[in-house]
Design a protein around this motif. Structure first.
Motif, PDB file in Angstrom:
ATOM      1  N   GLU A 107      59.061 -13.941  46.446  1.00  0.00           N
ATOM      2  CA  GLU A 107      60.255 -13.325  47.027  1.00  0.00           C
ATOM      3  C   GLU A 107      60.488 -13.939  48.399  1.00  0.00           C
ATOM      4  N   LEU A 108      61.691 -14.438  48.618  1.00  0.00           N
ATOM      5  CA  LEU A 108      62.033 -15.126  49.860  1.00  0.00           C
ATOM      6  C   LEU A 108      63.214 -14.430  50.509  1.00  0.00           C
ATOM      7  N   ILE A 109      63.026 -14.055  51.782  1.00  0.00           N
ATOM      8  CA  ILE A 109      64.122 -13.523  52.588  1.00  0.00           C
ATOM      9  C   ILE A 109      64.216 -14.408  53.817  1.00  0.00           C
ATOM     10  N   THR A 110      65.371 -15.007  54.021  1.00  0.00           N
ATOM     11  CA  THR A 110      65.509 -15.945  55.133  1.00  0.00           C
ATOM     12  C   THR A 110      66.908 -15.886  55.719  1.00  0.00           C
ATOM     13  N   ARG A 111      66.977 -16.193  57.002  1.00  0.00           N
ATOM     14  CA  ARG A 111      68.278 -16.233  57.675  1.00  0.00           C
ATOM     15  C   ARG A 111      68.238 -17.292  58.753  1.00  0.00           C
ATOM     16  N   SER A 112      69.150 -18.223  58.698  1.00  0.00           N
ATOM     17  CA  SER A 112      69.237 -19.227  59.756  1.00  0.00           C
ATOM     18  C   SER A 112      69.930 -18.612  60.963  1.00  0.00           C
ATOM     19  N   HIS A 113      69.700 -19.193  62.134  1.00  0.00           N
ATOM     20  CA  HIS A 113      70.212 -18.607  63.374  1.00  0.00           C
ATOM     21  C   HIS A 113      71.731 -18.659  63.469  1.00  0.00           C
ATOM     22  N   GLY A 143      64.843 -16.157  60.790  1.00  0.00           N
ATOM     23  CA  GLY A 143      63.500 -16.556  60.402  1.00  0.00           C
ATOM     24  C   GLY A 143      63.323 -16.441  58.902  1.00  0.00           C
ATOM     25  N   THR A 144      62.089 -16.494  58.468  1.00  0.00           N
ATOM     26  CA  THR A 144      61.788 -16.505  57.039  1.00  0.00           C
ATOM     27  C   THR A 144      60.620 -15.574  56.729  1.00  0.00           C
ATOM     28  N   HIS A 145      60.756 -14.831  55.654  1.00  0.00           N
ATOM     29  CA  HIS A 145      59.704 -13.924  55.183  1.00  0.00           C
ATOM     30  C   HIS A 145      59.448 -14.249  53.715  1.00  0.00           C
ATOM     31  N   VAL A 146      58.273 -14.786  53.416  1.00  0.00           N
ATOM     32  CA  VAL A 146      57.910 -15.150  52.045  1.00  0.00           C
ATOM     33  C   VAL A 146      56.811 -14.213  51.571  1.00  0.00           C
ATOM     34  N   THR A 147      57.000 -13.625  50.404  1.00  0.00           N
ATOM     35  CA  THR A 147      55.983 -12.758  49.803  1.00  0.00           C
ATOM     36  C   THR A 147      55.592 -13.334  48.447  1.00  0.00           C
ATOM     37  N   ILE A 148      54.303 -13.535  48.261  1.00  0.00           N
ATOM     38  CA  ILE A 148      53.759 -14.069  47.022  1.00  0.00           C
ATOM     39  C   ILE A 148      52.936 -12.971  46.348  1.00  0.00           C
ATOM     40  N   ARG A 149      53.270 -12.657  45.110  1.00  0.00           N
ATOM     41  CA  ARG A 149      52.512 -11.648  44.367  1.00  0.00           C
ATOM     42  C   ARG A 149      51.916 -12.258  43.096  1.00  0.00           C
ATOM     43  N   THR A 209      45.072 -12.602  46.082  1.00  0.00           N
ATOM     44  CA  THR A 209      45.443 -12.700  44.672  1.00  0.00           C
ATOM     45  C   THR A 209      46.547 -11.711  44.320  1.00  0.00           C
ATOM     46  N   ALA A 210      46.580 -10.553  44.983  1.00  0.00           N
ATOM     47  CA  ALA A 210      47.609  -9.558  44.709  1.00  0.00           C
ATOM     48  C   ALA A 210      48.873  -9.823  45.527  1.00  0.00           C
ATOM     49  N   ARG A 211      48.682 -10.121  46.830  1.00  0.00           N
ATOM     50  CA  ARG A 211      49.855 -10.332  47.682  1.00  0.00           C
ATOM     51  C   ARG A 211      49.502 -11.175  48.892  1.00  0.00           C
ATOM     52  N   ILE A 212      50.383 -12.106  49.218  1.00  0.00           N
ATOM     53  CA  ILE A 212      50.332 -12.875  50.454  1.00  0.00           C
ATOM     54  C   ILE A 212      51.728 -12.826  51.042  1.00  0.00           C
ATOM     55  N   ALA A 213      51.845 -12.387  52.283  1.00  0.00           N
ATOM     56  CA  ALA A 213      53.146 -12.345  52.951  1.00  0.00           C
ATOM     57  C   ALA A 213      53.041 -13.080  54.274  1.00  0.00           C
ATOM     58  N   VAL A 214      53.989 -13.979  54.524  1.00  0.00           N
ATOM     59  CA  VAL A 214      54.028 -14.730  55.776  1.00  0.00           C
ATOM     60  C   VAL A 214      55.438 -14.601  56.355  1.00  0.00           C
ATOM     61  N   GLN A 215      55.518 -14.047  57.545  1.00  0.00           N
ATOM     62  CA  GLN A 215      56.807 -13.850  58.207  1.00  0.00           C
ATOM     63  C   GLN A 215      56.822 -14.611  59.513  1.00  0.00           C
ATOM     64  N   ASP A 216      57.931 -15.304  59.792  1.00  0.00           N
ATOM     65  CA  ASP A 216      58.030 -16.082  61.024  1.00  0.00           C
ATOM     66  C   ASP A 216      59.405 -15.887  61.667  1.00  0.00           C
ATOM     67  N   ASN A 217      59.506 -16.319  62.919  1.00  0.00           N
ATOM     68  CA  ASN A 217      60.775 -16.239  63.653  1.00  0.00           C
ATOM     69  C   ASN A 217      61.375 -17.629  63.856  1.00  0.00           C
ATOM     70  N   GLY A 218      61.089 -18.539  62.923  1.00  0.00           N
ATOM     71  CA  GLY A 218      61.613 -19.893  63.017  1.00  0.00           C
ATOM     72  C   GLY A 218      63.100 -19.965  62.721  1.00  0.00           C
ATOM     73  N   HIS A 219      63.603 -21.190  62.537  1.00  0.00           N
ATOM     74  CA  HIS A 219      65.054 -21.349  62.417  1.00  0.00           C
ATOM     75  C   HIS A 219      65.597 -20.948  61.058  1.00  0.00           C
ATOM     76  N   GLY A 220      64.728 -20.612  60.095  1.00  0.00           N
ATOM     77  CA  GLY A 220      65.208 -20.099  58.820  1.00  0.00           C
ATOM     78  C   GLY A 220      65.817 -21.175  57.936  1.00  0.00           C
ATOM     79  N   ILE A 221      66.219 -20.746  56.735  1.00  0.00           N
ATOM     80  CA  ILE A 221      66.818 -21.655  55.752  1.00  0.00           C
ATOM     81  C   ILE A 221      68.269 -21.246  55.551  1.00  0.00           C
TER      82      ILE A 221
END
Length: 363
Positions: A119-125, A151-157, A61-73
């Motif tokens: 909050e979205l931080i992403t970078r395509s290869h 990859g992509t790092h999404v943080t939900i607060r 409920t306070a924070r969910i963060a999911v980070q991956d090394n995928g191809h990004g946006i």
């Protein structure tokens, strides 16, 4: 009289305001913190990620963060990614009958952003720098360039900060943490080739190596002894349909059906027909009121299964359900009747530091 009074208060038919429509759509996709985790992990897997890290505070409920090394946006697509019905996974109506990805409706990020601070931080290869995006309650507040790995790092607060009525329906932190564990465990079981980590309240509660070894995941999710004793189901080739996985010997059983687990083309599903097929395979081998533990993966052509029949995509419709039922029942029954002693695996040598404390309640 009451109904007539209500009708008399209704004015004219109107198109719902975008904020209301988005909140309704979000309610169909995002029911609780575990729903957010599910949608974000699905996006990561569809992006080809081989490492996915999930962090949770206050049961999500306070924070969910999911980070991956995928191809990004790509930077040009970042704003579109949080728009409703925006997706890279469908190009034409015909694609709806040939789904090859876990997510496809273009609702996930938009629905999450509508009921949280995202909050979205992403970078395509193919880009040198990443893109940073901030969204609050569906409104874009900021967008800019930022240094980040591919990859992509999404943080939900503050999930449901703007929908207090829905927040009231969230269960206790213990219940919500258990649901999140279930979601991550299922993804790990369906994708043993992907390394998952889950941290809750700053403490790591689950980790898999991504080695592709299903018994490692079974040991992490259940326990060491159960993982040793589970019987591997040989790949059952029914032409277009393939079944593989693990089933418990009859002496390992449960008092409910919650640990009868199915994946169809990598997607966790609930299906009464598949459960009936497994229970029929165990007929006469289990006492009445006892149920097996199974992790079974079915692969079939995407056009042979409709995954678009449930808002959360937890149910599917098969084109040939009787054929699948028969193949599954025969495969499990033959495995049980012809079972050999399960292989003895030295988990301590292969996964240093893994103890019974690392296994988690699957119920």
């Amino acid at each position: 009289m009451y109904n007539r009074l209500i009708m008399s208060d209704v004015a004219r038919i109107k198109i719902l305001p975008e904020a209301v429509a988005s909140a309704i759509a979000a309610g169909e996709v995002i029911e609780r913190p575990a729903s957010v985790v599910k949608e974000l992990v699905e996006n990561a897997l569809d992006a080809g990620a081989t490492r996915i890290a999930i962090e949770i505070d206050q049961a999500g409920t306070a924070r969910i963060a999911v980070q991956d090394n995928g191809h990004g946006i790509h930077s040009d697509d970042v704003v579109l990614a949080v728009e409703r019905y925006a997706t890279s996974k469908l190009q034409s109506p015909a694609d709806l009958f040939n789904i090859r990805t876990l997510g496809f409706r273009g609702e996930a990020l938009s629905s999450i952003a509508a009921v949280s601070r995202l909050e979205l931080i992403t970078r395509s290869h193919d880009e040198a720098r990443g893109t940073h995006l901030k969204v609050e309650g569906g409104e874009i507040l900021d967008k800019g360039s930022i240094g980040s790995p591919p990859g992509t790092h999404v943080t939900i607060r503050d999930l449901f900060f703007n929908v207090p009525a829905r927040r009231k329906f969230i269960k206790s932190e213990r219940t919500e943490r258990r649901r999140i564990n279930q979601v991550v465990h299922r993804f790990a079981l369906a994708n043993p080739q992907v390394a998952f980590s889950l941290s809750q309240e700053g403490r790591q509660s689950f980790e898999s190596s991504g080695s592709g070894d299903m018994r490692e995941i079974l040991a992490r999710v259940f326990d060491l002894e159960l993982a040793r004793e589970m019987i591997e189901l040989p790949v059952s080739d029914g032409g277009e349909y393939q079944i593989h996985g693990f089933v418990s010997p009859p002496h390992l059983n449960r008092s409910n059906r919650q640990e009868i687990t199915f994946f169809v083309n990598g997607r966790w599903i609930q299906d009464a027909g598949l459960k009936a097929a497994v229970l029929q395979a165990y007929h006469t081998l289990l006492m009445v009121g006892r149920y097996p533990i199974t992790v079974l993966s079915l692969k079939l052509p995407p056009d042979q299964v409709d995954v678009n029949v449930h808002p959360a995509k937890a149910e599917v419709r098969f084109q040939a359900p009787q054929k699948i039922f028969s193949l599954l029942q025969r495969a499990v029954r033959a495995t049980l009747l012809g079972q050999a002693a399960p292989p003895r695996v030295n988990f301590q040598d292969r996964w240093q530091g893994l103890t019974s404390e690392d296994s988690h309640d699957w119920q």
